[in-house]
Design a protein around this motif. Structure first.
Motif, PDB file in Angstrom:
ATOM      1  N   TYR A   1      24.222  19.851  16.156  1.00 41.74           N
ATOM      2  CA  TYR A   1      24.929  21.008  16.726  1.00 41.74           C
ATOM      3  C   TYR A   1      25.871  20.624  17.867  1.00 41.74           C
ATOM      4  O   TYR A   1      26.428  21.503  18.526  1.00 41.74           O
ATOM      5  CB  TYR A   1      23.931  22.040  17.256  1.00 41.74           C
TER       6      TYR A   1
ATOM      7  N   VAL B   1      19.285  19.351  23.452  1.00 39.40           N
ATOM      8  CA  VAL B   1      18.608  20.193  24.443  1.00 39.40           C
ATOM      9  C   VAL B   1      17.372  19.482  25.005  1.00 39.40           C
ATOM     10  O   VAL B   1      16.978  18.414  24.541  1.00 39.40           O
ATOM     11  CB  VAL B   1      18.266  21.585  23.863  1.00 39.40           C
TER      12      VAL B   1
ATOM     13  N   GLY C   1      18.363  24.382  27.513  1.00 36.28           N
ATOM     14  CA  GLY C   1      17.019  24.773  27.081  1.00 36.28           C
ATOM     15  C   GLY C   1      16.995  25.211  25.636  1.00 36.28           C
ATOM     16  O   GLY C   1      17.768  24.715  24.806  1.00 36.28           O
ATOM     17  N   CYS C   2      16.122  26.155  25.314  1.00 36.13           N
ATOM     18  CA  CYS C   2      15.977  26.609  23.924  1.00 36.13           C
ATOM     19  C   CYS C   2      15.116  27.855  23.940  1.00 36.13           C
ATOM     20  O   CYS C   2      14.055  27.857  24.576  1.00 36.13           O
ATOM     21  CB  CYS C   2      15.306  25.515  23.097  1.00 36.13           C
ATOM     22  N   SER C   3      15.557  28.902  23.237  1.00 33.32           N
ATOM     23  CA  SER C   3      14.785  30.147  23.251  1.00 33.32           C
ATOM     24  C   SER C   3      13.421  29.962  22.597  1.00 33.32           C
ATOM     25  O   SER C   3      12.454  30.633  22.969  1.00 33.32           O
ATOM     26  CB  SER C   3      15.559  31.265  22.554  1.00 33.32           C
ATOM     27  N   LEU C   4      13.336  29.062  21.630  1.00 33.98           N
ATOM     28  CA  LEU C   4      12.030  28.816  21.010  1.00 33.98           C
ATOM     29  C   LEU C   4      11.095  28.112  21.989  1.00 33.98           C
ATOM     30  O   LEU C   4       9.937  28.500  22.151  1.00 33.98           O
ATOM     31  CB  LEU C   4      12.194  27.962  19.750  1.00 33.98           C
TER      32      LEU C   4
ATOM     33  N   ASN D   1      10.527  22.020  18.679  1.00 31.80           N
ATOM     34  CA  ASN D   1      11.304  22.802  19.648  1.00 31.80           C
ATOM     35  C   ASN D   1      10.388  23.441  20.674  1.00 31.80           C
ATOM     36  O   ASN D   1      10.337  24.663  20.834  1.00 31.80           O
ATOM     37  CB  ASN D   1      12.097  23.910  18.928  1.00 31.80           C
TER      38      ASN D   1
ATOM     39  N   CYS E   1      14.527  31.739  17.290  1.00 28.54           N
ATOM     40  CA  CYS E   1      15.737  31.058  17.740  1.00 28.54           C
ATOM     41  C   CYS E   1      16.825  32.106  17.938  1.00 28.54           C
ATOM     42  O   CYS E   1      17.146  32.850  17.001  1.00 28.54           O
ATOM     43  CB  CYS E   1      16.181  30.030  16.698  1.00 28.54           C
ATOM     44  N   GLU E   2      17.393  32.141  19.128  1.00 29.51           N
ATOM     45  CA  GLU E   2      18.383  33.189  19.422  1.00 29.51           C
ATOM     46  C   GLU E   2      19.667  33.023  18.619  1.00 29.51           C
ATOM     47  O   GLU E   2      20.458  33.968  18.528  1.00 29.51           O
ATOM     48  CB  GLU E   2      18.704  33.179  20.922  1.00 29.51           C
ATOM     49  N   VAL E   3      19.879  31.858  18.034  1.00 34.69           N
ATOM     50  CA  VAL E   3      21.056  31.635  17.187  1.00 34.69           C
ATOM     51  C   VAL E   3      20.792  32.145  15.770  1.00 34.69           C
ATOM     52  O   VAL E   3      21.565  32.938  15.208  1.00 34.69           O
ATOM     53  CB  VAL E   3      21.404  30.132  17.157  1.00 34.69           C
ATOM     54  N   HIS E   4      19.699  31.719  15.184  1.00 35.87           N
ATOM     55  CA  HIS E   4      19.453  32.025  13.771  1.00 35.87           C
ATOM     56  C   HIS E   4      18.925  33.437  13.536  1.00 35.87           C
ATOM     57  O   HIS E   4      19.102  33.980  12.449  1.00 35.87           O
ATOM     58  CB  HIS E   4      18.490  30.984  13.186  1.00 35.87           C
TER      59      HIS E   4
ATOM     60  N   GLU F   1      15.069  28.661  10.252  1.00 40.25           N
ATOM     61  CA  GLU F   1      14.819  29.485  11.439  1.00 40.25           C
ATOM     62  C   GLU F   1      15.434  30.874  11.278  1.00 40.25           C
ATOM     63  O   GLU F   1      15.249  31.743  12.135  1.00 40.25           O
ATOM     64  CB  GLU F   1      15.399  28.815  12.691  1.00 40.25           C
TER      65      GLU F   1
ATOM     66  N   CYS G   1      25.096  28.134  19.873  1.00 43.74           N
ATOM     67  CA  CYS G   1      23.912  27.953  20.719  1.00 43.74           C
ATOM     68  C   CYS G   1      24.407  27.658  22.132  1.00 43.74           C
ATOM     69  O   CYS G   1      24.980  26.591  22.381  1.00 43.74           O
ATOM     70  CB  CYS G   1      23.041  26.812  20.220  1.00 43.74           C
TER      71      CYS G   1
ATOM     72  N   HIS H   1      22.843  26.801  24.659  1.00 41.54           N
ATOM     73  CA  HIS H   1      22.150  25.659  25.270  1.00 41.54           C
ATOM     74  C   HIS H   1      22.768  24.345  24.804  1.00 41.54           C
ATOM     75  O   HIS H   1      23.039  23.453  25.609  1.00 41.54           O
ATOM     76  CB  HIS H   1      20.656  25.698  24.924  1.00 41.54           C
ATOM     77  N   MET H   2      22.986  24.227  23.500  1.00 39.58           N
ATOM     78  CA  MET H   2      23.629  23.015  22.970  1.00 39.58           C
ATOM     79  C   MET H   2      25.008  22.834  23.588  1.00 39.58           C
ATOM     80  O   MET H   2      25.448  21.712  23.840  1.00 39.58           O
ATOM     81  CB  MET H   2      23.758  23.119  21.450  1.00 39.58           C
TER      82      MET H   2
HETATM   83  S1  SF4 Z   1      19.905  26.536  18.025  1.00 40.33           S
HETATM   84 FE1  SF4 Z   1      18.077  27.779  18.432  1.00 40.33          FE
HETATM   85  S2  SF4 Z   1      16.360  26.350  18.166  1.00 40.33           S
HETATM   86 FE2  SF4 Z   1      18.229  25.097  18.412  1.00 40.33          FE
HETATM   87  S3  SF4 Z   1      18.332  24.699  20.635  1.00 40.33           S
HETATM   88 FE3  SF4 Z   1      19.577  26.540  20.240  1.00 40.33          FE
HETATM   89  S4  SF4 Z   1      18.128  28.237  20.653  1.00 40.33           S
HETATM   90 FE4  SF4 Z   1      16.891  26.386  20.362  1.00 40.33          FE
END
Ligand code: SF4
Length: 324
Positions: A50, A86, A110-113, A139, A196-199, A224, A282, A284-285
């Protein structure tokens, strides 16, 4: 392309299909500095699928999904690893390379998961379901991994669940991944409520509208995504599996229901495939940039540390996964 240093200029051919020539000079100074700093620091850059194309194709040494990065992190011989991804990915690299310096360019990646579950939550699940093994998605934080029996990724989740040889497992924290795996196995799966806030934003209606607008479209979805999205897709798999699908099947038109940069990174290698690109970013990415990778190498920041009390147990959960 005048005024661009030869090394960065030579790299442009890798990304010319996805980065307009007029934008390229913005990147070249950082790319040249990063290439030089990698040599000086004996460093490698691991980049997730990503990451943006100028990172993924121009400065990364190792690229892939979470599983590939975890596996390849074990073979790294450099002194320094920069994780373009992340925070939980940087922790995983550190778990597998405790003697190396692992840097994350932005501590806020970070990551929502990962944020959806704490070590206390895992301990409570273990109390509620005594004797039921706990499979934890990579994750998650190292502290959560340390409370788990084994890790999994979206690429190996079914194999990990079935490797345990039990009728019931707890699978944390991604509810949709757990439901999508439950549909493929006889093992009963107890899920958590993380998303996952993206998927989670993709819908079956998105896919139906895309198919109507782009006849002959092949739809690939990440597991996800909610189960009704996966049901509506032609194929579901990890980012590595989606990439392999495009390379093997070579659909004329494809959409990847996942993070935005994935299509750019795969499209570079498949000029004959038309990529339709609705996607979700994402945030975070996207905190990882060439500029902060450069700063990370210049100033050796931010080193990832894991409490010794946790790292042994967390590493065991990751190593059990890698042995499946
Ligand atoms: S895409 Fe989803 S699972 Fe991957 S880092 Fe971003 S929020 Fe987390």
């Amino acid at each position: 392309m005048s005024g661009i240093s030869p090394s960065a200029a030579a790299l442009y051919s890798r990304v010319e299909k996805v980065i307009p020539a007029i934008e390229w000079p913005v990147f070249t100074d950082d790319i040249d500095a990063i290439l030089r700093l990698k040599r000086e620091r004996n460093a490698v850059i691991l980049a997730h699928n990503y990451q943006t194309p100028e990172i993924f194709h121009c400065v990364a040494d190792i690229v892939g999904d979470s599983l590939a990065l975890a596996r390849k992190a074990m073979d790294v011989e450099a002194d320094v690893i920069v994780l373009a991804g992340v925070h939980f990915m940087a922790e995983t690299a550190k778990l597998l390379n405790p003697g190396k310096t692992v840097l994350i360019p932005d501590m806020g990646a970070g990551c929502s998961l990962a944020d959806s579950i704490t070590p206390d939550d895992v301990r409570l699940m273990r109390q509620r379901y005594p004797g039921v093994p706990i499979v934890t998605y990579v994750n998650t934080s190292a502290a959560v991994k340390a409370e788990s029996d084994i890790c999994c990724t979206s690429g190996n989740a079914k194999a990990v669940v079935e490797s345990l040889g039990v009728p019931r497992v707890i699978m944390l924290p991604d509810e949709y991944l757990a439901q999508n795996i439950a549909a493929q196995t006889d093992v009963e799966i107890i899920a958590w409520k993380g998303h996952c806030e993206v998927h989670e934003r993709f819908t079956p209606e998105d896919i139906r509208e895309l198919r109507a607008a782009h006849p002959g479209l092949t739809v690939l979805a990440h597991p996800e995504c909610p189960p009704d999205v996966v049901d509506e897709a032609d194929f579901a798999g990890s980012t590595a599996a989606m990439s392999d699908y495009v390379g093997t099947v070579k659909p004329a038109r494809v959409v990847l229901m996942t993070e935005c940069s994935m299509s750019d990174n795969v499209a570079v290698d498949h000029p004959d495939v038309e990529f339709i690109r609705p996607c979700n970013l994402c945030p975070h990415m996207k905190r990882i940039t060439l500029a902060n990778i450069r700063t990370a190498l210049e100033e050796m920041r931010h080193p990832v540390t894991i409490e010794p009390e946790l790292s042994g147990r967390a590493r065991l959960a990751v190593e059990r996964m890698l042995a499946v």
